[in-house]
Motif scaffolding. Sequence first.
Motif, PDB file in Angstrom:
ATOM      1  N   ASP A  21       1.000   0.700  -1.999  1.00  6.81           N
ATOM      2  CA  ASP A  21       1.993   0.580  -0.974  1.00  6.81           C
ATOM      3  C   ASP A  21       2.537  -0.890  -0.929  1.00  6.81           C
ATOM      4  O   ASP A  21       1.589  -1.964  -0.858  1.00  6.81           O
ATOM      5  CB  ASP A  21       1.441   0.831   0.473  1.00  6.81           C
ATOM      6  CG  ASP A  21       2.586   1.098   1.296  1.00  6.81           C
ATOM      7  OD1 ASP A  21       3.484   0.313   1.668  1.00  6.81           O
ATOM      8  OD2 ASP A  21       2.728   2.494   1.887  1.00  6.81           O
ATOM      9  N   SER A  22       3.862  -1.401  -0.805  1.00  6.06           N
ATOM     10  CA  SER A  22       4.529  -2.460  -0.860  1.00  6.06           C
ATOM     11  C   SER A  22       4.359  -3.505  -2.075  1.00  6.06           C
ATOM     12  O   SER A  22       4.512  -4.683  -2.178  1.00  6.06           O
ATOM     13  CB  SER A  22       4.045  -3.471   0.232  1.00  6.06           C
ATOM     14  OG  SER A  22       3.852  -2.647   1.288  1.00  6.06           O
ATOM     15  N   THR A  52       8.295   2.839   3.529  1.00 11.29           N
ATOM     16  CA  THR A  52       7.211   3.713   3.230  1.00 11.29           C
ATOM     17  C   THR A  52       7.697   5.219   3.341  1.00 11.29           C
ATOM     18  O   THR A  52       7.368   5.937   2.537  1.00 11.29           O
ATOM     19  CB  THR A  52       6.099   3.436   4.124  1.00 11.29           C
ATOM     20  OG1 THR A  52       5.793   2.151   4.108  1.00 11.29           O
ATOM     21  CG2 THR A  52       4.893   4.221   3.481  1.00 11.29           C
ATOM     22  N   ASP A 200       5.871   0.463  10.066  1.00 13.59           N
ATOM     23  CA  ASP A 200       4.385   0.833   9.394  1.00 13.59           C
ATOM     24  C   ASP A 200       3.432  -0.360   9.644  1.00 13.59           C
ATOM     25  O   ASP A 200       2.371  -0.026  10.018  1.00 13.59           O
ATOM     26  CB  ASP A 200       4.635   0.913   7.862  1.00 13.59           C
ATOM     27  CG  ASP A 200       5.322   0.219   6.958  1.00 13.59           C
ATOM     28  OD1 ASP A 200       6.097  -0.700   7.681  1.00 13.59           O
ATOM     29  OD2 ASP A 200       5.108   0.046   5.910  1.00 13.59           O
ATOM     30  N   ASP A 257       5.732   2.160  -3.592  1.00 11.87           N
ATOM     31  CA  ASP A 257       6.683   2.877  -2.913  1.00 11.87           C
ATOM     32  C   ASP A 257       7.965   1.787  -2.471  1.00 11.87           C
ATOM     33  O   ASP A 257       9.121   2.158  -2.408  1.00 11.87           O
ATOM     34  CB  ASP A 257       6.386   3.208  -1.501  1.00 11.87           C
ATOM     35  CG  ASP A 257       5.641   2.487  -0.603  1.00 11.87           C
ATOM     36  OD1 ASP A 257       5.211   0.977  -1.208  1.00 11.87           O
ATOM     37  OD2 ASP A 257       5.518   2.629   0.330  1.00 11.87           O
ATOM     38  N   HIS A 258       7.766   0.612  -2.654  1.00 10.91           N
ATOM     39  CA  HIS A 258       8.934  -0.420  -2.494  1.00 10.91           C
ATOM     40  C   HIS A 258       8.102  -1.869  -2.928  1.00 10.91           C
ATOM     41  O   HIS A 258       6.808  -1.839  -2.972  1.00 10.91           O
ATOM     42  CB  HIS A 258       9.345  -0.342  -1.166  1.00 10.91           C
ATOM     43  CG  HIS A 258       8.321  -0.375   0.017  1.00 10.91           C
ATOM     44  ND1 HIS A 258       7.766  -1.639   0.192  1.00 10.91           N
ATOM     45  CD2 HIS A 258       7.659   0.777   0.736  1.00 10.91           C
ATOM     46  CE1 HIS A 258       6.810  -1.163   1.375  1.00 10.91           C
ATOM     47  NE2 HIS A 258       6.893   0.191   1.206  1.00 10.91           N
ATOM     48  N   HIS A 270       9.379  -5.718   4.262  1.00  4.62           N
ATOM     49  CA  HIS A 270      10.411  -4.569   3.390  1.00  4.62           C
ATOM     50  C   HIS A 270      11.084  -3.588   4.582  1.00  4.62           C
ATOM     51  O   HIS A 270      10.561  -3.824   5.509  1.00  4.62           O
ATOM     52  CB  HIS A 270       9.377  -3.787   2.615  1.00  4.62           C
ATOM     53  CG  HIS A 270       8.102  -3.315   3.280  1.00  4.62           C
ATOM     54  ND1 HIS A 270       6.946  -3.665   3.348  1.00  4.62           N
ATOM     55  CD2 HIS A 270       8.289  -1.983   3.956  1.00  4.62           C
ATOM     56  CE1 HIS A 270       6.031  -3.026   4.157  1.00  4.62           C
ATOM     57  NE2 HIS A 270       6.654  -2.044   4.389  1.00  4.62           N
TER      58      HIS A 270
END
Length: 289
Positions: A21-22, A52, A200, A257-258, A270
Amino acid sequence: MPASQNRDKPRGNNYVLVILDSCRYDSFVAAKPKAMKKLGKLEARWSYASWTSPSHYNFLIGLMPHSSPKHVYASEYYKKDFLRFNERLGLQDIEFKSLVPQLYLPAFLKNSLGYRTHARVSLPVLNPKTILNNGFDSYKLMDKHNDMRAMVKELEFPEDRPSFHLLNVGETHYPYALPDEPPDQWPRISGVHGVFKHLDDEVVGGKLLTRKEKFFDNQKLEELRQRQITAVKYLDRVVEELFDLVPKNTYITITADHGELFGEEGFFGHGPVQHNKVFEVPFLEGKIR
Ligand SMILES: [Zn+2]
């Protein structure tokens, strides 16, 4: 065994989709992960979304981060990219229209291909009550948002049917904390917990700071970037444990995811960010043996 006796046994590779994640592409590169690179060539790809939930929805309809190709029709690109699922699953004849009408990979794997389907997620915005939990045999929000090792310990690969595991890994998410770091030592940056917080982060939890602090503290932002790099280095060891655990016929994809912004052009984090670094993600996949 004669083929006739084996006709109804579900076939296919186990498939493990690991989403850091991230995790920014250049953080991944700076960490120089050795284990993860055993999967294959590292690619810089582009996430379809900047945060997310929509990004995971894209993964679960079978759309991996894209390579932003020029001179091809977008629809042709994603149809072609989707054919990679034949390699991932060790099957043939899978195409994007195989998912019609539900367009949901876990349901397709479970209902049409006989897979066992499991999700282990770190971020509360992906919790089991969300719409993403569809077609899974089990779907769990982990007790800690930053403990991939706890997920790996729960993975099972029974031999009678192939398994699909989605792992949403949180160590690379703000505050980029390793599982043994006490929460009271996690970094605090005022913007994240105030005006600039993302959904998130809010549910991961962070106290609102009231003291005045300069938002663009470059030194602090650089420390955060280094913490994400350290998180990737740490995760490389956990991934090695994953590699030791998975059966031979297991295909693994590792991506994000990003990305994340660390102060570039005035952005941090993000989500509501339009910047290349929030879309650029690492992507690599293959069989480990
Ligand atoms: Zn995310």
